[in-house]
Design a protein around this motif. Structure first.
Motif, PDB file in Angstrom:
ATOM      1  N   ARG A  80       0.846  -1.195   0.000  1.00 25.93           N
ATOM      2  CA  ARG A  80       0.000   0.000   0.000  1.00 25.93           C
ATOM      3  C   ARG A  80       0.886   1.252   0.000  1.00 25.93           C
ATOM      4  N   VAL A  81       0.302   2.364  -0.475  1.00 23.38           N
ATOM      5  CA  VAL A  81       1.050   3.629  -0.523  1.00 23.38           C
ATOM      6  C   VAL A  81       0.357   4.711   0.293  1.00 23.38           C
ATOM      7  N   THR A  82      -0.701   4.348   1.003  1.00 21.49           N
ATOM      8  CA  THR A  82      -1.386   5.324   1.852  1.00 21.49           C
ATOM      9  C   THR A  82      -0.416   5.886   2.890  1.00 21.49           C
ATOM     10  N   GLY A  83      -0.406   7.203   3.038  1.00 19.77           N
ATOM     11  CA  GLY A  83       0.446   7.838   4.034  1.00 19.77           C
ATOM     12  C   GLY A  83       1.814   8.224   3.538  1.00 19.77           C
ATOM     13  N   LEU A  84       2.210   7.783   2.345  1.00 15.17           N
ATOM     14  CA  LEU A  84       3.511   8.171   1.817  1.00 15.17           C
ATOM     15  C   LEU A  84       3.477   9.618   1.338  1.00 15.17           C
ATOM     16  N   PRO A  85       4.595  10.343   1.447  1.00 15.77           N
ATOM     17  CA  PRO A  85       4.626  11.753   1.027  1.00 15.77           C
ATOM     18  C   PRO A  85       4.711  11.883  -0.497  1.00 15.77           C
ATOM     19  N   LEU A  86       3.580  11.686  -1.176  1.00 15.57           N
ATOM     20  CA  LEU A  86       3.533  11.746  -2.631  1.00 15.57           C
ATOM     21  C   LEU A  86       2.829  13.021  -3.088  1.00 15.57           C
ATOM     22  N   THR A  87       3.287  13.578  -4.194  1.00 12.92           N
ATOM     23  CA  THR A  87       2.644  14.757  -4.779  1.00 12.92           C
ATOM     24  C   THR A  87       1.636  14.315  -5.833  1.00 12.92           C
ATOM     25  N   GLY A 143      -0.063  10.531  -9.479  1.00  9.68           N
ATOM     26  CA  GLY A 143      -1.248  10.057 -10.187  1.00  9.68           C
ATOM     27  C   GLY A 143      -0.908   9.383 -11.502  1.00  9.68           C
ATOM     28  N   ALA A 144       0.262   9.697 -12.053  1.00 13.70           N
ATOM     29  CA  ALA A 144       0.685   9.058 -13.301  1.00 13.70           C
ATOM     30  C   ALA A 144       0.968   7.575 -13.118  1.00 13.70           C
ATOM     31  N   LEU A 145       1.043   7.109 -11.857  1.00 16.92           N
ATOM     32  CA  LEU A 145       1.333   5.701 -11.590  1.00 16.92           C
ATOM     33  C   LEU A 145       0.096   4.813 -11.660  1.00 16.92           C
ATOM     34  N   ARG A 146      -1.063   5.389 -11.814  1.00 15.23           N
ATOM     35  CA  ARG A 146      -2.293   4.584 -11.814  1.00 15.23           C
ATOM     36  C   ARG A 146      -2.286   3.480 -12.885  1.00 15.23           C
ATOM     37  N   PRO A 147      -1.800   3.726 -14.117  1.00 15.78           N
ATOM     38  CA  PRO A 147      -1.826   2.645 -15.110  1.00 15.78           C
ATOM     39  C   PRO A 147      -0.978   1.437 -14.726  1.00 15.78           C
ATOM     40  N   VAL A 148       0.104   1.649 -13.962  1.00 17.03           N
ATOM     41  CA  VAL A 148       0.976   0.519 -13.635  1.00 17.03           C
ATOM     42  C   VAL A 148       0.646  -0.084 -12.273  1.00 17.03           C
ATOM     43  N   PHE A 149      -0.084   0.657 -11.433  1.00 20.94           N
ATOM     44  CA  PHE A 149      -0.526   0.125 -10.133  1.00 20.94           C
ATOM     45  C   PHE A 149      -2.048   0.313 -10.013  1.00 20.94           C
ATOM     46  N   PRO A 150      -2.822  -0.385 -10.837  1.00 26.35           N
ATOM     47  CA  PRO A 150      -4.282  -0.162 -10.797  1.00 26.35           C
ATOM     48  C   PRO A 150      -4.900  -0.520  -9.447  1.00 26.35           C
ATOM     49  N   GLU A 151      -4.266  -1.441  -8.703  1.00 23.16           N
ATOM     50  CA  GLU A 151      -4.830  -1.836  -7.409  1.00 23.16           C
ATOM     51  C   GLU A 151      -4.718  -0.723  -6.367  1.00 23.16           C
ATOM     52  N   TRP A 152      -3.890   0.311  -6.652  1.00 20.65           N
ATOM     53  CA  TRP A 152      -3.724   1.415  -5.706  1.00 20.65           C
ATOM     54  C   TRP A 152      -4.465   2.667  -6.165  1.00 20.65           C
ATOM     55  N   GLN A 188      -7.981 -14.868 -13.573  1.00 14.65           N
ATOM     56  CA  GLN A 188      -8.781 -14.762 -12.356  1.00 14.65           C
ATOM     57  C   GLN A 188      -8.120 -13.886 -11.294  1.00 14.65           C
ATOM     58  N   GLU A 189      -6.864 -13.443 -11.529  1.00 11.82           N
ATOM     59  CA  GLU A 189      -6.161 -12.659 -10.527  1.00 11.82           C
ATOM     60  C   GLU A 189      -6.725 -11.239 -10.469  1.00 11.82           C
ATOM     61  N   LEU A 190      -6.587 -10.625  -9.300  1.00  8.57           N
ATOM     62  CA  LEU A 190      -7.115  -9.277  -9.090  1.00  8.57           C
ATOM     63  C   LEU A 190      -6.433  -8.279 -10.020  1.00  8.57           C
TER      64      LEU A 190
END
Length: 977
Positions: A94-101, A105-114, A382-384
């Motif tokens: 998970r990346v919740t709480g990390l100091p991200l700007t 948001g550009a990471l959404r295509p490679v980490f869709p689960e986040w 069948q994987e998430l």
């Protein structure tokens, strides 16, 4: 010892363990020291099985930093940033709480689960390179936020290009980045891989572990046998059969164990019978023989893992193997105990060695492979989080074209959105080449393909073949129009301009009604005066027709209109029409939407190149600088790089050679074929100026082979002009004529004489040197008539050069000198200092021939200084010899050493003409020398060849191969003036 005890000793078998790290203390110490003391990149290079991964894992166990370990898959799965993405997932869930700007948001295509944990996705960028750059910055921000201190990439020779770009990005900020470590196999690095550039940078610490010696081999085997000693004979035998490769030693010992051929005798382990046992030299054979001794469940799980690749959960392995989970777990346990597999901290299992995985995979029959790939694809669906590139691979191997096409399309979209168009191109090309898509769907797929990302013209020609076959099939009229339009575009790309124009004309009527924007693009392609036999009027007609279509549209999109206006101005200029300058001045200055910005940047780049064709270099630089600034500001990185190539060539022309040297050195390994071709051509020009004409010719030919075809419309970047110049300097005027034949015919047919500015002086000179004076005069007259009145400085200088060459051949050195001096002034005004110096050299040679020695010598001194200052060592050396012939010494020698008993270039010039039967006076007129200087060269050559007469000299140089047999073309002077 009783007989029973003796038998028991012989049959006692060891319990095999995992070997410890042997013979690597020095390498391990050097690795740690490099990470502690020297910021930068540490690479561990070596062949498969040498122990790179084992050395790295030993290092990681001793380091305090948080390590991100990216393992590149062995079968080169085309998954953009896949190794890094998987490594991040293993490091955190998970990346919740990390100091991200917001950039994250550009990471959404490679980490869709986040998606719910990351900032909103930013606006899409129209340029793939810009999107990739943004994604890399976001990924680096995430790595920093995770506190990664050590960034490791294993098997980097299999890394996708975007992963390698990420490493280059991190290398560019060493003070803030984690320490970088990678392992790779040099022999498996692709020729154009970014990895070559990465490991060649300054500040890289390189380790290359070597094979084990006999003592090291004995230590490794002993470590597998609980530390018990190994006989010297056994260690020597293993070393001979494995060359000390640790993996081969280990696999051989395990094979001996499986065969029950390891025995302990007199306190030392040895093999049973030296004469009878032959350990297979191939690791593959050893692995396959070991697997054949396992139980059915173990063999089934190994086959499933070989198909899946990497480390996998036992439940997934069981599903692919078609076994109940308990049975699969028992099989995995057996393979783990046998040392073929390893288990990671998440209880996932995988092959310990890539070679073992490959051996098992290659041994599977085609039917079995297809069955396992089908199961793997169904299970992974069948994987998430679906890895669509992986699914595309499995369904391709399973022979399921529909699901292959669906997942490959998704993977291509993912790659493009991640700024990795090359991977997208490869995925879609595989679909077309593999026959997964047919009929009208072919053109729709081609329309999606990022053609600019093709690795050379070969794949594009493959697409042309597919589209031709599709066009020959059953299609509805709109579908046929679309296929024909796509086919024509591709044919333009691969250089078949004649065929492309014919296909484009067939497509236009169908496009006008349904797709007016595409129709305008098609017409503008037909307006480009490229390699067809049509005259300029034909292209102007298409240009006007496109303009009427744009004006007739009720509401053309601003970017479509701007695209047309930009292309119209540049096309007029390439057609040699001065109205293009007015059109360029009247272009709209506004337009800030992303589409309009891209069209302005692209248009300025095209206008800059057109200005170079005219020889208006100040205007060209202004336009190109504007294009580069827009491309940089809006992250159109590919366009920025292409403009950089044009600017580098402009720097070459205008005498700023340090910039082109640096640019071509970095661009020779570029992924973009057009950039690589330009770098090769520029490197060839620099080689020629340095005096290395052989290498220069090789580079020019390589540029033709690598990049998109260039022609006379590309001006000084036309390889035929470079090859002709080199052929003349080498004394092969017939070859120079052959190099310019096609370009000259094209210019004559189209009556676009501005295009001939670079080749006209070369062709006239080659015609003169092959005895075709009347043809040379006609060519010069046609060029002069076709360019007179045009405000094109490069054409003016070329006209003066051709006039000088004709005057020199007519035996009027004084008039020739005047024209050469006028040409030098014209070149200086452009400015093109190199060409100006060569023209001044030719003028001085003519003054010497006319007996005006004093002034000519002064000019040659200045020319020598100018050429030396530019870095044109080969040309400066030629001028030095001319001055030496006049009794004048200048400076210290630049370039190659003295010629000794070899004939100098100028002596070869003279002797070649002597062999043809020319008199000293005729030679003097041809070469622009004085008769006295010709006689000096003849006597010097006679002395070097120990020839008592001119006839003996001619025989000697022909027999030695220095000069071609009589009847070949005469030799021109080495100067290009």
């Amino acid at each position: 010892m009783t007989a029973a005890e003796s038998v028991g000793a012989l049959v006692r078998r060891p319990d095999l363990g995992i070997p410890r790290l042997v013979g690597r203390d020095r390498d391990l110490s050097a690795l740690g020291q490099a990470l502690d003391e020297r910021p930068g990149l540490v690479v561990v290079a070596g062949e498969a099985g040498i122990g790179k991964t084992r050395l790295l894992h030993e290092l990681l166990g001793r380091r305090p930093e948080t390590a991100l370990v990216a393992v590149c898959p062995p079968f080169r799965e085309p998954y953009t940033l896949g190794p890094v993405v998987d490594a991040v997932r293993r490091l955190t869930d998970r990346v919740t709480g990390l100091p991200l700007t917001g950039l994250a948001g550009a990471l959404r295509p490679v980490f869709p689960e986040w998606a719910g944990q990351l900032p909103p996705a930013p606006e899409p960028l129209p340029d793939a390179a810009a999107a990739r750059h943004r994604l890399l910055r976001a990924l680096v921000e995430l790595v920093d936020a995770l506190g990664v201190g050590l960034f490791v990439v294993e098997d980097a020779h299999w890394a996708d290009e975007t992963t390698l770009e990420l490493l280059l990005f991190l290398r560019a900020r060493p003070e803030r980045s984690p320490r970088l470590v990678l392992t790779y196999r040099p022999e498996d690095v692709r020729p154009q891989s970014l990895l070559r550039r990465l490991v060649a940078q300054a500040g890289v610490t390189r380790l290359e572990p070597g094979p084990l010696d006999i003592a090291g081999t004995a230590d490794l085997v002993s470590s597998m046998l609980g530390g018990e000693p190994v006989s010297e004979e056994f260690a020597g035998f293993l070393h001979d059969h494995t060359d000390g490769l640790p993996l081969a030693v280990e696999e051989s010992v395990r094979l001996l164990y499986d065969r029950a051929d390891l025995v302990c005798e007199d306190g030392a382990w040895l093999r049973r019978d030296v004469a009878e046992l032959d350990v297979p030299p191939s690791i593959r054979d050893a692995v396959l023989e070991r697997t054949s001794r396992l139980g059915p469940a173990a063999r089934a799980t190994l086959a499933a893992l070989a198909v899946l690749e990497g480390e996998r959960a036992p439940a997934l392995v069981a599903e692919v193997a078609g076994l109940p989970l308990p049975e699969a777990e028992n099989g995995l346990a057996e393979a783990l105990a046998g040392g073929l597999l390893h288990e990671d901290r998440d209880a996932r299992v995988g092959f310990r060695h890539m070679l073992a995985a490959r051996s098992v995979h290659h041994a599977l029959g085609a039917l079995e492979r297809g069955r396992l790939h089908r199961r793997a694809g169904a299970a992974l669906e069948q994987e998430l989080v679906r890895r669509v590139a992986e699914l595309a691979r499995h369904f391709r191997e399973a022979g399921d074209p529909d699901r292959w096409a669906a997942y490959a399309g998704q993977a291509a979209d993912h790659a493009i959105s991640s700024g990795d168009p090359r991977t997208a191109f490869g995925l879609l090309l595989d679909l077309l080449a593999g026959g997964a898509v047919r009929g009208a769907a072919v053109s729709r797929l081609v329309q999606r393909m990022p053609l600019y990302a093709a690795p050379g013209n070969g794949p594009l020609r493959e697409l042309v073949t597919v589209l031709r076959a599709t066009a020959a099939g059953e299609l509805a009229p709109p579908e046929r129009t679309e296929v024909t339009w796509q086919l024509a575009r591709l044919m333009f790309h691969v250089g078949d301009v004649e065929g492309a124009s014919a296909e484009m004309e067939r497509a236009v009527p169908g496009l006008v009604g349904d797709r007016p924007v595409a129709a305008v693009h098609a017409m503008m392609m037909l307006a480009r005066p490229l390699g067809t036999a049509h005259p300029a009027a034909h292209h102007r007609a298409w240009l006007e027709r496109a303009g009427r279509l744009v004006e007739d549209r009720p509401d053309p999109a601003p970017e479509d209109r701007l695209s047309f206006l930009m292309d119209r101005a540049a096309t007029l200029l390439v057609l040699g029409d001065p109205a293009g300058w007015t059109a360029a001045r009247d272009l709209p200055a506004d337009g800030r939407t992303p589409g309009e910005v891209l069209q302005r940047a692209r248009g300025f780049a095209n206008l800059g190149e057109a200005a170079m064709l005219w020889g208006r270099y100040a205007d060209a630089r202004h336009r190109l600088d504007a294009a580069a600034a827009l491309a940089e500001e809006h992250q159109h990185l590919r366009l920025r790089d292409l403009v950089g190539a044009t600017l580098a060539h402009l720097d070459w022309l205008t005498g700023h050679w340090s910039g082109p040297r640096k640019w071509q050195a970095s661009a020779l390994d570029a992924d973009e074929p057009v950039l690589r071709a330009d770098a090769l051509l520029l490197a060839g020009l620099l080689d020629a100026a340095h005096g290395d004409h052989r290498r220069a010719r090789e580079r020019a030919l390589a540029a033709i082979a690598v990049g998109r075809p260039r022609g006379p419309a590309d001006g000084s970047r036309d390889p035929s002009a470079v090859l002709a110049r080199l052929a003349i300097a080498a004394g092969r005027p017939a070859e120079a004529l052959a190099a310019t034949d096609a370009a000259w015919r094209l210019v004559e047919t189209k009556e676009l004489w501005l295009w001939a500015a670079e080749i006209a002086p070369l062709r006239v000179r080659a015609l003169l040197e092959t005895g075709r004076a009347a043809e040379a005069a006609r060519a010069a007259t046609a060029f002069a008539a076709g360019t007179r009145g045009a405000d094109a400085p490069v054409a003016t200088a070329a006209r003066l050069l051709t006039a000088a060459l004709l005057a020199r051949a007519d035996g009027d050195p004084g008039r020739a000198a005047g024209h050469f001096e006028e040409a030098a002034t014209a070149w200086t005004t452009l400015p093109r200092p190199y060409d100006a110096l060569l023209a001044r050299e030719s003028a001085a040679d003519c003054r010497l021939a006319a007996g005006e020695r004093e002034g000519a010598v002064d000019v040659l001194r200045e020319v020598f200084d100018g050429l030396t200052g530019l870095g044109a060592r080969g040309d400066a050396d030629r001028v030095r010899h001319t001055l030496a012939d006049e009794g004048v010494r200048v400076g210290t020698r630049v370039g190659r050493p003295g010629y000794g008993d070899r004939l100098s270039p100028r002596e070869l010039d003279v002797v070649r003409l002597l062999v043809e039967g020319r008199t000293s006076g005729q030679i003097a007129r041809v070469l622009g020398l004085s008769p006295r200087t010709v006689e000096k060269h003849v006597h010097s050559a006679m002395r070097k060849r120990d020839a008592p007469s001119r006839t003996a000299l001619a025989v000697a140089v022909v027999e030695s191969g220095d000069v071609p047999l009589p009847g070949n073309a005469p030799q021109p002077p080495a100067s290009t003036g």
